[in-house]
Design a protein around this motif. Structure first.
Motif, PDB file in Angstrom:
ATOM      1  N   ASP A   1       0.829  -1.207   0.000  1.00  0.00           N
ATOM      2  CA  ASP A   1       0.000   0.000   0.000  1.00  0.00           C
ATOM      3  C   ASP A   1       0.864   1.257   0.000  1.00  0.00           C
ATOM      4  OD1 ASP A   1      -2.270  -1.519   0.004  1.00  0.00           O
ATOM      5  OD2 ASP A   1      -2.663  -1.311   2.153  1.00  0.00           O
TER       6      ASP A   1
ATOM      7  N   GLU B   1       1.304   4.332  -3.086  1.00  0.00           N
ATOM      8  CA  GLU B   1       1.084   5.768  -2.890  1.00  0.00           C
ATOM      9  C   GLU B   1       2.091   6.624  -3.652  1.00  0.00           C
ATOM     10  OE1 GLU B   1      -1.409   7.349  -1.426  1.00  0.00           O
ATOM     11  OE2 GLU B   1      -2.343   5.405  -1.091  1.00  0.00           O
TER      12      GLU B   1
ATOM     13  N   LYS C   1      -9.944   2.538  -3.975  1.00  0.00           N
ATOM     14  CA  LYS C   1      -9.009   2.981  -2.948  1.00  0.00           C
ATOM     15  C   LYS C   1      -9.788   3.531  -1.758  1.00  0.00           C
ATOM     16  CE  LYS C   1      -5.077   5.970  -2.039  1.00  0.00           C
ATOM     17  NZ  LYS C   1      -4.200   7.031  -2.560  1.00  0.00           N
TER      18      LYS C   1
END
Length: 487
Positions: A167, A171, A433
Motif C-alpha cells: 500500500d 502511494e 481505494k
C-alpha cells in the motif's frame, strides 16, 4: 463551510506546534539569519560565486530522457526496467531509465552541494524552469505510465503477506502526463529521482526476500535494516528535491503564520480544542491566521494575480501537483519503511525535519486529497486548476491574504463540479481505494515521526492523545462520529 477531518488535523497541528514560540521573535531570528545566509563578498560582487554544482545538475537534467538515458520499449511486452516484470502499457514507446548507482551518487552530491548555497539554489531552480524538449516529454509521458503500472504490479507481486508495504509503494503513483502537456526541466529531474527511488526499493526488497516478493518480508532483521536505511534516505532526499524545485523551501511557513488569529477562541487544553474545533465550525477563525502565508504560497502553486482575478494554468498546476505527489509519496514511503524496520530516524542522514516540515507535509496531503476527489468524480471539465482559480475569484480575500476576523468564505457555484461529496469522499474514499481509519492513523503516525526530530513536546502529547484508546476525543472517535453531510 464545514471542516472535514484532514483540515481539523491541520488546525490541531498548527495550534500546538507554535504555542512555544512567539511569531515576532521567529521573524526577528529569521531576519537575523538571513543577514548571515550569504557571503558578503559574493553579495557585493567582490568575488564570483561557485555555481559548478548547479551547472552540473542542469547539464545532467538536460540529458535525461535522451540518448543513453532513455530506453525504447515495446507495448504489450514484458519489461523489467524498474526491477519487476510488468507488461508495457499501450502507447508507451520510450521511458527514462533509472540512473546507475554511480550516476545517482553524483547527481545527489551535486544537488546537496547546490542546495547548501543560496546562490546555487537560486541559479538551479531558475535554470530548471526551462521547458523540457519534445524527446524528454515523450520519455516522461511513457515513464509515468510504466511507473504507475509497475506500482500496480508490485502490489500484486508482494501479495497479502506484505500488504502494508504494498500500500505504501502504491502511494508513489504519479499523475499521468497528458498528450501535449507542457513540462519543465525540473519536472523531468523529479521524475528521474522517482524512477531511481522505485528501482532502488525493488532491488532492496528482492534482496531481502531472496527474489521472492510474495514471501513474507521481514525488513526488521539486522541485515535487512541496513538495506532499508538506504531506501529511507533516498526517499527523504527525493522529497527535499521536490520541495526545493516547487519553491516551497523558500517560504517561511512558521514565521508567516498569524499565531494570535490561529489560537483565537481555542482552549489551551488539547482535548477541549478538538471538541471546539468540531463544534464551533468557524472556518474563518482558522483561515485568517494564514493571511500572511497564502500570498507567498500562491506563486509556488503557479497562481498569478491581477487585481482580484486569479489565473491558474494547466501546465503550472500539473507541475505543482507532481511535486506535491512526489513530496508526499516520498515522505510516506520513507516513514513507513522506517516504522516497519524499526529504524530510528536519527540514524538517517537526510532526516532533517523541523516544524515547517510538518506544515509542508500536511499541505501536500490537502492538495493531493483535493485532486483525488476531483479524479474520483471522473470529471474532465472543469479542470482542477480552473476550480481552484474560481474558488479564489469568489473569495479574493483568501488569495490576497486580507480575510477579516470571522471570515466566512463563499462556496463557489461551478458548472460540472460540486464539493457536496467531498467530505463523504474523505471519509470513505472509493471502491478502488478506500479511505479508512487506518489511512488517517498513518497520517498521524507520520506527523509523530516528523516531530520526533527537532520536535515540540506539546505536539507529541497531542498526537499521542489522538491515538490513545482511552481518550474519548481520539482519532478513532472522530472518525466514527464523523458527520458525512456536505461541507
Amino acid at each position: 463551510m464545514k471542516k472535514a477531518l484532514i483540515p481539523i488535523l491541520l488546525v490541531l497541528l498548527l495550534t500546538l506546534a507554535f504555542t512555544s514560540c512567539d511569531a515576532n521573535i521567529r521573524q526577528d531570528i529569521a531576519s537575523l539569519m538571513g543577514d548571515f545566509s550569504e557571503n558578503v563578498y559574493i553579495a557585493n560582487g567582490f568575488v564570483e560565486a561557485n555555481t559548478a554544482n548547479a551547472a552540473a545538475v542542469t547539464a545532467t537534467t538536460a540529458s535525461i530522457g535522451t540518448g543513453d538515458s532513455a530506453q525504447t520499449v515495446t507495448a504489450n511486452t514484458a519489461d523489467t526496467t524498474f526491477g519487476v516484470s510488468v507488461t508495457v502499457p499501450t502507447g508507451v514507446t520510450k521511458i527514462i531509465k533509472p540512473q546507475t548507482e554511480a550516476e545517482q551518487e553524483e547527481t545527489k552530491d551535486n544537488l546537496a552541494t547546490a542546495f547548501a548555497s543560496p546562490k546555487q539554489t537560486e541559479e538551479l531552480v531558475e535554470s530548471l524552469k526551462k521547458p523540457a524538449t519534445d524527446d524528454q516529454k515523450t520519455a516522461a509521458k511513457g515513464t509515468v505510465t510504466l511507473f504507475n503500472a509497475t506500482l500496480e504490479q508490485l502490489k500484486t507481486d508482494l501479495g497479502g503477506s506484505n500488504t502494508e508495504l504494498a500500500d505504501t509503494i502504491a502511494e508513489l503513483a504519479l499523475p499521468e502526463i497528458e498528450e501535449g502537456e507542457e513540462l519543465t526541466q525540473g519536472d523531468v529531474l523529479v521524475l528521474q529521482m522517482m524512477t531511481n527511488l522505485i528501482s532502488n526499493t525493488v532491488a532492496t526488497l528482492n534482496e531481502a526476500s531472496n527474489d521472492n516478493l510474495g514471501s513474507s518480508i521481514d525488513i526488521s532483521t539486522p541485515e535487512n535494516k541496513e538495506k532499508v536505511l538506504s531506501i529511507v534516505d533516498d526517499a527523504l532526499f527525493t522529497a527535499q528535491v521536490a520541495e526545493q524545485l516547487s519553491g516551497a523551501a523558500s517560504i517561511d511557513f512558521s514565521g508567516q503564520l498569524d499565531l494570535a488569529a490561529l489560537l483565537s477562541g481555542m482552549n489551551d487544553d488539547s482535548s477541549q480544542s478538538v471538541s471546539r474545533a468540531e463544534d464551533d465550525n468557524e472556518f474563518g477563525d482558522v483561515m485568517v491566521s494564514f493571511n500572511n502565508l497564502i500570498p507567498d504560497l500562491l506563486p509556488v502553486m503557479g497562481i498569478t494575480v491581477n487585481g482580484e482575478d486569479f489565473t491558474y494554468t494547466q501546465s503550472k498546476y500539473k507541475s505543482f501537483l507532481m511535486n506535491q505527489k512526489s513530496y508526499r509519496g516520498s515522505i510516506e514511503h520513507a516513514l513507513r519503511f522506517a516504522r516497519k524496520s524499526g529504524l530510528e530516524l536519527s540514524e538517517v542522514p537526510n532526516a532533517n525535519f523541523d516544524t515547517s516540515t510538518l506544515i509542508k507535509y500536511m499541505l501536500s496531503v490537502l492538495i493531493t486529497e483535493h485532486h483525488a476527489y476531483w479524479a474520483s468524480e471522473k470529471i474532465t471539465s472543469p479542470r482542477p486548476e480552473t476550480i481552484i482559480a474560481e474558488l479564489l475569484d469568489d473569495n479574493p480575500e483568501i488569495g490576497l491574504g486580507t480575510m477579516p476576523e470571522g471570515y466566512e468564505p463563499v462556496e463557489p457555484t461551478i458548472t460540472g463540479f460540486s464539493y457536496d461529496g467531498f467530505e463523504q469522499f474523505l471519509h470513505d474514499g472509493t471502491t478502488e481505494k478506500p479511505r479508512t481509519y487506518a489511512y488517517y492513523e498513518a497520517i498521524v503516525l507520520n506527523l509523530q515521526a516528523l516531530n520526533s526530530i527537532n520536535g515540540i513536546t506539546q505536539l507529541d502529547e497531542l498526537l499521542d492523545d489522538l491515538l490513545d484508546d482511552a481518550n474519548t476525543d481520539n482519532l478513532q472517535s472522530m472518525y466514527d462520529d464523523w458527520d458525512s453531510t456536505s461541507i
